[in-house]
Motif scaffolding. Structure first.
Motif, PDB file in Angstrom:
ATOM      1  N   MET A 293      30.520   6.374   3.925  1.00  0.00           N
ATOM      2  CA  MET A 293      31.329   5.262   3.409  1.00  0.00           C
ATOM      3  C   MET A 293      30.824   4.847   2.030  1.00  0.00           C
ATOM      4  SD  MET A 293      31.929   1.486   5.052  1.00  0.00           S
ATOM      5  CE  MET A 293      32.942   0.265   4.249  1.00  0.00           C
ATOM      6  N   THR A 294      31.685   4.849   1.048  1.00  0.00           N
ATOM      7  CA  THR A 294      31.307   4.464  -0.313  1.00  0.00           C
ATOM      8  C   THR A 294      31.429   2.960  -0.495  1.00  0.00           C
ATOM      9  OG1 THR A 294      32.070   6.585  -1.212  1.00  0.00           O
ATOM     10  CG2 THR A 294      31.838   4.756  -2.756  1.00  0.00           C
ATOM     11  N   LYS A 295      30.368   2.363  -0.983  1.00  0.00           N
ATOM     12  CA  LYS A 295      30.394   0.948  -1.355  1.00  0.00           C
ATOM     13  C   LYS A 295      30.379   0.846  -2.871  1.00  0.00           C
ATOM     14  CE  LYS A 295      30.090  -2.023   1.228  1.00  0.00           C
ATOM     15  NZ  LYS A 295      31.185  -2.772   1.924  1.00  0.00           N
ATOM     16  N   VAL A 296      31.164  -0.090  -3.397  1.00  0.00           N
ATOM     17  CA  VAL A 296      31.280  -0.273  -4.839  1.00  0.00           C
ATOM     18  C   VAL A 296      30.744  -1.645  -5.212  1.00  0.00           C
ATOM     19  CG1 VAL A 296      32.820  -0.312  -6.830  1.00  0.00           C
ATOM     20  CG2 VAL A 296      33.302   1.226  -4.905  1.00  0.00           C
ATOM     21  N   LEU A 297      29.710  -1.641  -6.044  1.00  0.00           N
ATOM     22  CA  LEU A 297      29.117  -2.888  -6.523  1.00  0.00           C
ATOM     23  C   LEU A 297      29.488  -3.076  -7.981  1.00  0.00           C
ATOM     24  CD1 LEU A 297      27.206  -5.336  -6.180  1.00  0.00           C
ATOM     25  CD2 LEU A 297      25.330  -3.837  -6.926  1.00  0.00           C
ATOM     26  N   GLY A 298      30.226  -4.129  -8.282  1.00  0.00           N
ATOM     27  CA  GLY A 298      30.515  -4.467  -9.664  1.00  0.00           C
ATOM     28  C   GLY A 298      29.295  -5.104 -10.291  1.00  0.00           C
ATOM     29  N   LEU A 299      28.986  -4.687 -11.505  1.00  0.00           N
ATOM     30  CA  LEU A 299      27.821  -5.216 -12.221  1.00  0.00           C
ATOM     31  C   LEU A 299      28.276  -5.733 -13.569  1.00  0.00           C
ATOM     32  CD1 LEU A 299      24.728  -5.602 -12.501  1.00  0.00           C
ATOM     33  CD2 LEU A 299      24.647  -3.271 -13.441  1.00  0.00           C
TER      34      LEU A 299
ATOM     35  N   VAL B 286      25.371   6.040  -8.194  1.00  0.00           N
ATOM     36  CA  VAL B 286      26.211   6.614  -9.244  1.00  0.00           C
ATOM     37  C   VAL B 286      26.766   5.462 -10.077  1.00  0.00           C
ATOM     38  CG1 VAL B 286      28.379   7.804  -9.706  1.00  0.00           C
ATOM     39  CG2 VAL B 286      26.810   8.700  -7.981  1.00  0.00           C
ATOM     40  N   VAL B 287      26.552   5.517 -11.378  1.00  0.00           N
ATOM     41  CA  VAL B 287      26.984   4.442 -12.272  1.00  0.00           C
ATOM     42  C   VAL B 287      28.216   4.882 -13.055  1.00  0.00           C
ATOM     43  CG1 VAL B 287      26.366   2.980 -14.225  1.00  0.00           C
ATOM     44  CG2 VAL B 287      24.645   3.530 -12.480  1.00  0.00           C
TER      45      VAL B 287
ATOM     46  N   ILE C 226      41.349   2.858 -20.146  1.00  0.00           N
ATOM     47  CA  ILE C 226      40.035   2.655 -19.546  1.00  0.00           C
ATOM     48  C   ILE C 226      40.173   2.453 -18.034  1.00  0.00           C
ATOM     49  CG2 ILE C 226      38.071   1.084 -19.437  1.00  0.00           C
ATOM     50  CD1 ILE C 226      38.557   0.574 -22.470  1.00  0.00           C
ATOM     51  N   HIS C 227      41.144   1.645 -17.635  1.00  0.00           N
ATOM     52  CA  HIS C 227      41.363   1.386 -16.205  1.00  0.00           C
ATOM     53  C   HIS C 227      41.699   2.684 -15.468  1.00  0.00           C
ATOM     54  CE1 HIS C 227      43.422  -0.040 -12.547  1.00  0.00           C
ATOM     55  NE2 HIS C 227      42.646  -1.111 -12.663  1.00  0.00           N
ATOM     56  N   GLN C 228      42.551   3.490 -16.047  1.00  0.00           N
ATOM     57  CA  GLN C 228      42.945   4.748 -15.420  1.00  0.00           C
ATOM     58  C   GLN C 228      41.736   5.666 -15.218  1.00  0.00           C
ATOM     59  OE1 GLN C 228      45.465   7.247 -17.868  1.00  0.00           O
ATOM     60  NE2 GLN C 228      46.465   8.132 -16.081  1.00  0.00           N
ATOM     61  N   GLU C 229      40.884   5.752 -16.232  1.00  0.00           N
ATOM     62  CA  GLU C 229      39.708   6.624 -16.137  1.00  0.00           C
ATOM     63  C   GLU C 229      38.709   6.107 -15.110  1.00  0.00           C
ATOM     64  OE1 GLU C 229      36.967   9.677 -16.764  1.00  0.00           O
ATOM     65  OE2 GLU C 229      39.100   9.539 -17.248  1.00  0.00           O
ATOM     66  N   ILE C 230      38.511   4.803 -15.071  1.00  0.00           N
ATOM     67  CA  ILE C 230      37.572   4.228 -14.103  1.00  0.00           C
ATOM     68  C   ILE C 230      38.067   4.455 -12.682  1.00  0.00           C
ATOM     69  CG2 ILE C 230      36.745   2.007 -13.190  1.00  0.00           C
ATOM     70  CD1 ILE C 230      36.269   1.134 -16.075  1.00  0.00           C
ATOM     71  N   VAL C 231      39.352   4.253 -12.436  1.00  0.00           N
ATOM     72  CA  VAL C 231      39.909   4.488 -11.104  1.00  0.00           C
ATOM     73  C   VAL C 231      39.756   5.959 -10.716  1.00  0.00           C
ATOM     74  CG1 VAL C 231      42.045   4.536  -9.759  1.00  0.00           C
ATOM     75  CG2 VAL C 231      41.497   2.534 -11.165  1.00  0.00           C
ATOM     76  N   TRP C 232      39.965   6.859 -11.672  1.00  0.00           N
ATOM     77  CA  TRP C 232      39.811   8.290 -11.388  1.00  0.00           C
ATOM     78  C   TRP C 232      38.369   8.615 -11.021  1.00  0.00           C
ATOM     79  CZ3 TRP C 232      37.023  12.375 -13.496  1.00  0.00           C
ATOM     80  CH2 TRP C 232      37.398  13.651 -13.061  1.00  0.00           C
ATOM     81  N   GLN C 233      37.417   8.057 -11.756  1.00  0.00           N
ATOM     82  CA  GLN C 233      36.007   8.315 -11.445  1.00  0.00           C
ATOM     83  C   GLN C 233      35.613   7.736 -10.088  1.00  0.00           C
ATOM     84  OE1 GLN C 233      33.096   7.638 -14.520  1.00  0.00           O
ATOM     85  NE2 GLN C 233      34.456   8.332 -16.153  1.00  0.00           N
ATOM     86  N   LEU C 234      36.149   6.573  -9.757  1.00  0.00           N
ATOM     87  CA  LEU C 234      35.892   5.997  -8.430  1.00  0.00           C
ATOM     88  C   LEU C 234      36.451   6.890  -7.328  1.00  0.00           C
ATOM     89  CD1 LEU C 234      36.532   2.140  -8.723  1.00  0.00           C
ATOM     90  CD2 LEU C 234      34.426   3.271  -7.987  1.00  0.00           C
TER      91      LEU C 234
ATOM     92  N   GLN D 189      36.928  10.104  -7.458  1.00  0.00           N
ATOM     93  CA  GLN D 189      36.080  11.295  -7.372  1.00  0.00           C
ATOM     94  C   GLN D 189      34.801  11.002  -6.598  1.00  0.00           C
ATOM     95  OE1 GLN D 189      38.616  13.521  -8.372  1.00  0.00           O
ATOM     96  NE2 GLN D 189      36.805  14.662  -9.016  1.00  0.00           N
ATOM     97  N   ALA D 190      34.217   9.837  -6.838  1.00  0.00           N
ATOM     98  CA  ALA D 190      32.986   9.468  -6.140  1.00  0.00           C
ATOM     99  C   ALA D 190      33.219   9.322  -4.637  1.00  0.00           C
ATOM    100  CB  ALA D 190      32.428   8.170  -6.721  1.00  0.00           C
ATOM    101  N   ARG D 191      34.330   8.708  -4.279  1.00  0.00           N
ATOM    102  CA  ARG D 191      34.642   8.551  -2.855  1.00  0.00           C
ATOM    103  C   ARG D 191      34.873   9.907  -2.191  1.00  0.00           C
ATOM    104  NH1 ARG D 191      37.645   3.633  -4.575  1.00  0.00           N
ATOM    105  NH2 ARG D 191      36.552   1.840  -3.659  1.00  0.00           N
ATOM    106  N   GLN D 192      35.591  10.789  -2.873  1.00  0.00           N
ATOM    107  CA  GLN D 192      35.860  12.104  -2.315  1.00  0.00           C
ATOM    108  C   GLN D 192      34.570  12.913  -2.154  1.00  0.00           C
ATOM    109  OE1 GLN D 192      38.812  13.790  -4.941  1.00  0.00           O
ATOM    110  NE2 GLN D 192      40.503  12.671  -3.980  1.00  0.00           N
ATOM    111  N   ALA D 193      33.588  12.649  -3.021  1.00  0.00           N
ATOM    112  CA  ALA D 193      32.306  13.349  -2.949  1.00  0.00           C
ATOM    113  C   ALA D 193      31.357  12.725  -1.931  1.00  0.00           C
ATOM    114  CB  ALA D 193      31.650  13.365  -4.322  1.00  0.00           C
ATOM    115  N   GLY D 194      31.774  11.620  -1.328  1.00  0.00           N
ATOM    116  CA  GLY D 194      30.937  10.983  -0.327  1.00  0.00           C
ATOM    117  C   GLY D 194      29.779  10.183  -0.890  1.00  0.00           C
ATOM    118  N   VAL D 195      29.882   9.753  -2.141  1.00  0.00           N
ATOM    119  CA  VAL D 195      28.832   8.933  -2.747  1.00  0.00           C
ATOM    120  C   VAL D 195      28.704   7.625  -1.968  1.00  0.00           C
ATOM    121  CG1 VAL D 195      28.190   7.637  -4.818  1.00  0.00           C
ATOM    122  CG2 VAL D 195      29.140   9.952  -5.027  1.00  0.00           C
ATOM    123  N   ARG D 196      27.481   7.229  -1.671  1.00  0.00           N
ATOM    124  CA  ARG D 196      27.277   6.043  -0.843  1.00  0.00           C
ATOM    125  C   ARG D 196      27.351   4.738  -1.633  1.00  0.00           C
ATOM    126  NH1 ARG D 196      22.705   6.545   3.566  1.00  0.00           N
ATOM    127  NH2 ARG D 196      24.251   5.395   4.749  1.00  0.00           N
ATOM    128  N   LEU D 197      26.800   4.735  -2.859  1.00  0.00           N
ATOM    129  CA  LEU D 197      26.803   3.505  -3.652  1.00  0.00           C
ATOM    130  C   LEU D 197      27.222   3.824  -5.082  1.00  0.00           C
ATOM    131  CD1 LEU D 197      26.235   0.483  -4.007  1.00  0.00           C
ATOM    132  CD2 LEU D 197      23.845   1.059  -4.474  1.00  0.00           C
TER     133      LEU D 197
END
Length: 203
Positions: A1-7, A28-29, A92-100, A102-110
């Motif tokens: 499960m991927t968790k997303v922390l806004g910083l 993953v930042v 910028i929004h489109q690219e950030i959503v795409w990277q997110l 990709q991270a979820r599909q890769a199973g990144v945890r944080l």
């Protein structure tokens, strides 16, 4: 499960210090500043749209964007700032959503969504929680002047161009006080992450 922390935080409050630390811990930042540079790289649609809007003088001889010159053209000019944000914001929004994605599909945890204007841009809707890095107004002013070589008037202008830190802190799930040592800041970050993530990942 991927968790997303806004910083996020304010200019010169130490957000990048926290971001680097979290990356060292294995997160993953997604760096909003880096994404903003990527969408205006040579041969990217963002750069072409900026040239169409602000003229060819914003281009260096090698075809790259003169960021400082563009900044001088738009900072303090609301109509120009709105034009700039209207061009780059969706890219910028489109690219950030795409990277997110990709991270979820890769199973990144944080995933850390490191965005200076996180609240201003509505990015908190992509996050499970938001962390704000905060210092006093006097510390922020002093650090910004020392880091960027600004005079006091310019530093105040740059700070006031963003949401007040107190407004961001009031909406965040956690506020990190970055007035002390780097070690003290790191301890606050890890203590909160442990409390936040442990029940999610191990229950």
């Amino acid at each position: 499960m991927t968790k997303v922390l806004g910083l996020t935080g304010g200019i010169a409050t130490g957000k990048s210090t926290v971001s680097r630390f979290l990356h060292q811990q294995g997160a993953v930042v997604i760096d909003g500043d880096l994404v903003a540079r990527q969408v205006v790289a040579p041969h990217q649609p963002g750069l072409a749209r900026l040239v169409a809007a602000f003229g060819p003088t914003i281009l260096a001889p090698d075809g790259t964007l003169k960021r400082a010159q563009l900044g001088q053209m738009v900072f303090g000019h609301p109509a120009a700032e709105a034009k700039l944000n209207g061009i780059l914001g969706p890219l910028i929004h489109q690219e950030i959503v795409w990277q997110l994605t990709q991270a979820r599909q890769a199973g990144v945890r944080l995933v850390i969504l490191d965005v200076p204007l996180l609240y201003e841009g509505g990015y908190e809707t992509l996050c499970d929680a938001v962390m704000v890095v905060q210092v006093s107004a006097a510390t922020q002013l002093r650090r910004l002047m020392a880091r960027n070589g600004y005079d006091e008037t310019t530093a105040h202008q740059r700070i006031n161009a963003q949401w007040p830190l107190a407004k961001k802190a009031a909406r965040a799930q956690v506020v990190i006080n970055n007035e002390g040592s780097v070690a003290q800041t790191h301890h606050q970050v890890m203590a909160w992450l442990f409390q936040w993530l442990l029940p999610v990942w191990y229950n």
